[in-house]
Design an enzyme around this catalytic site. Structure first.
Site, mmCIF file in Angstrom:
data_model
loop_
_atom_site.group_PDB
_atom_site.id
_atom_site.type_symbol
_atom_site.label_atom_id
_atom_site.label_comp_id
_atom_site.label_asym_id
_atom_site.label_seq_id
_atom_site.Cartn_x
_atom_site.Cartn_y
_atom_site.Cartn_z
ATOM 1 N N HIS A 188 -32.690 -23.628 -53.900
ATOM 2 C CA HIS A 188 -33.690 -23.830 -52.850
ATOM 3 C C HIS A 188 -34.244 -22.467 -52.474
ATOM 4 O O HIS A 188 -33.516 -21.603 -52.000
ATOM 5 C CB HIS A 188 -33.081 -24.513 -51.625
ATOM 6 C CG HIS A 188 -34.094 -24.813 -50.556
ATOM 7 N ND1 HIS A 188 -34.724 -26.037 -50.446
ATOM 8 C CD2 HIS A 188 -34.605 -24.038 -49.564
ATOM 9 C CE1 HIS A 188 -35.575 -26.003 -49.435
ATOM 10 N NE2 HIS A 188 -35.527 -24.800 -48.873
ATOM 11 N N CYS A 189 -35.533 -22.282 -52.724
ATOM 12 C CA CYS A 189 -36.151 -20.974 -52.507
ATOM 13 C C CYS A 189 -36.736 -20.897 -51.101
ATOM 14 O O CYS A 189 -37.679 -21.632 -50.778
ATOM 15 C CB CYS A 189 -37.254 -20.729 -53.539
ATOM 16 S SG CYS A 189 -38.051 -19.117 -53.360
ATOM 17 N N PRO A 190 -36.208 -20.023 -50.235
ATOM 18 C CA PRO A 190 -36.750 -19.925 -48.872
ATOM 19 C C PRO A 190 -38.148 -19.319 -48.834
ATOM 20 O O PRO A 190 -38.889 -19.535 -47.864
ATOM 21 C CB PRO A 190 -35.727 -19.018 -48.168
ATOM 22 C CG PRO A 190 -35.113 -18.202 -49.255
ATOM 23 C CD PRO A 190 -35.082 -19.099 -50.459
ATOM 24 N N GLY A 193 -40.281 -22.314 -49.540
ATOM 25 C CA GLY A 193 -39.942 -23.445 -48.688
ATOM 26 C C GLY A 193 -39.771 -24.744 -49.433
ATOM 27 O O GLY A 193 -40.167 -25.807 -48.944
ATOM 28 N N GLN A 194 -39.163 -24.686 -50.617
ATOM 29 C CA GLN A 194 -39.032 -25.878 -51.440
ATOM 30 C C GLN A 194 -37.881 -25.698 -52.426
ATOM 31 O O GLN A 194 -37.529 -24.571 -52.790
ATOM 32 C CB GLN A 194 -40.326 -26.141 -52.204
ATOM 33 C CG GLN A 194 -40.345 -27.366 -53.098
ATOM 34 C CD GLN A 194 -40.198 -28.656 -52.326
ATOM 35 O OE1 GLN A 194 -39.080 -28.991 -51.891
ATOM 36 N NE2 GLN A 194 -41.301 -29.387 -52.149
#
Length: 276
Positions: A188-190, A193-194
């Site tokens: 999950h890549c901050p 945001g996805q």
């Protein structure tokens, strides 16, 4: 092990619930933590606000580059070729932001959760499992946490997801942030945001790769501008750098940024080349 709950709804309540579900769009009754836009056409993670920070960190340096570096380079090359420096920077930035939106706003490969737990298989020995009794009701059967399936002749263990009430396919994981099971889940890549999974991985890779190239592009032409100042004013490199503080800021910024996005690009090239 997951405990399959017994049905609690009456027939009338169940019919009313089914009617409401039939008239509602999927995104309106979504049980995950995602955010939807444009009638469910765009799906984002719960931390979609960080996307604006990422956009800011891309647009602002490019705007500074165009205003203080590329603008002064317009007449530094013969045949007005300097205009292509600014044009390429703008086009590259728009392309980079487009890939960012595709990465952040697309379904990463979410597996729809079940409304009810799966039925035990025919060869499942219920006598060896445990059952819970509560309030004189029907016992609730515990489904096995793990089970084996055959994939291309190879036995693979798959795990049951308590939240989505399904057995996760191989290389699928449950994201605790989005609260969904995602196929070929990477992370999950901050920054976008996805989740990054099967359906948006290619866009994520193209985004980090193009961001790396954009950093190198800005970094290189900042040094080209400094070199032009040295040639025109006959000064050393330090005095030339003092003439263009914007170039110094951009050189430091892109040098730091390229270690992150460049390293991430190299890491994912390795993963792709080794089929991980």
């Amino acid at each position: 092990m997951y405990v399959a709950p017994p049905p609690q709804l009456s027939d009338a309540t169940q019919k009313s619930t089914d009617d409401n579900a039939a008239t509602s769009r999927i995104y309106q009754i979504w049980l995950g933590s995602n955010k939807f836009l444009l009638g469910g056409r765009l799906i984002f993670g719960p931390d979609v606000r960080s996307l604006f920070l990422t956009i800011f960190m891309i647009i602002v340096p490019v705007a500074i580059f165009c205003a203080f570096v590329a603008k002064d380079l317009l007449d530094k090359f013969p045949h007005h070729l300097g205009i292509f420096i600014m044009a390429i920077a703008i086009i590259f930035t728009v392309y980079d932001l487009f890939l960012l939106l595709l990465t952040s706003g697309r379904d990463p490969g979410i597996i729809p959760r079940n409304e009810h737990p799966p039925e035990p298989e025919e060869d499942y020995d219920a006598s060896t499992s445990t059952a819970d009794w509560g309030g004189g009701q029907t016992p609730r059967l515990r489904l096995p946490r793990m089970k084996d399936i055959m994939v291309n002749g190879v036995a693979v263990k798959i795990k049951f997801c308590d939240t989505c009430m399904l057995y996760r396919p191989p290389r699928c994981s449950h994201c605790s942030i989005c609260n969904n099971c995602v196929e070929r889940f990477d992370h999950h890549c901050p920054w976008v945001g996805q989740c990054i999974g099967q359906r948006n991985y290619r866009y994520f890779f193209m985004f980090v790769f193009s961001t790396t190239l954009l950093c190198i592009y800005v970094f290189a032409f900042c040094w080209v501008y400094i070199k032009k100042i040295i040639e025109e004013r006959q000064v050393n490199v330090w005095r030339a750098m003092l003439k263009t503080p914007a170039s110094i800021v951009l050189i430091v910024y892109t040098f730091i940024a390229v270690w992150f996005v460049g390293g991430l690009t190299a890491f994912h090239i390795y993963l792709i080349s080794t089929n991980q």
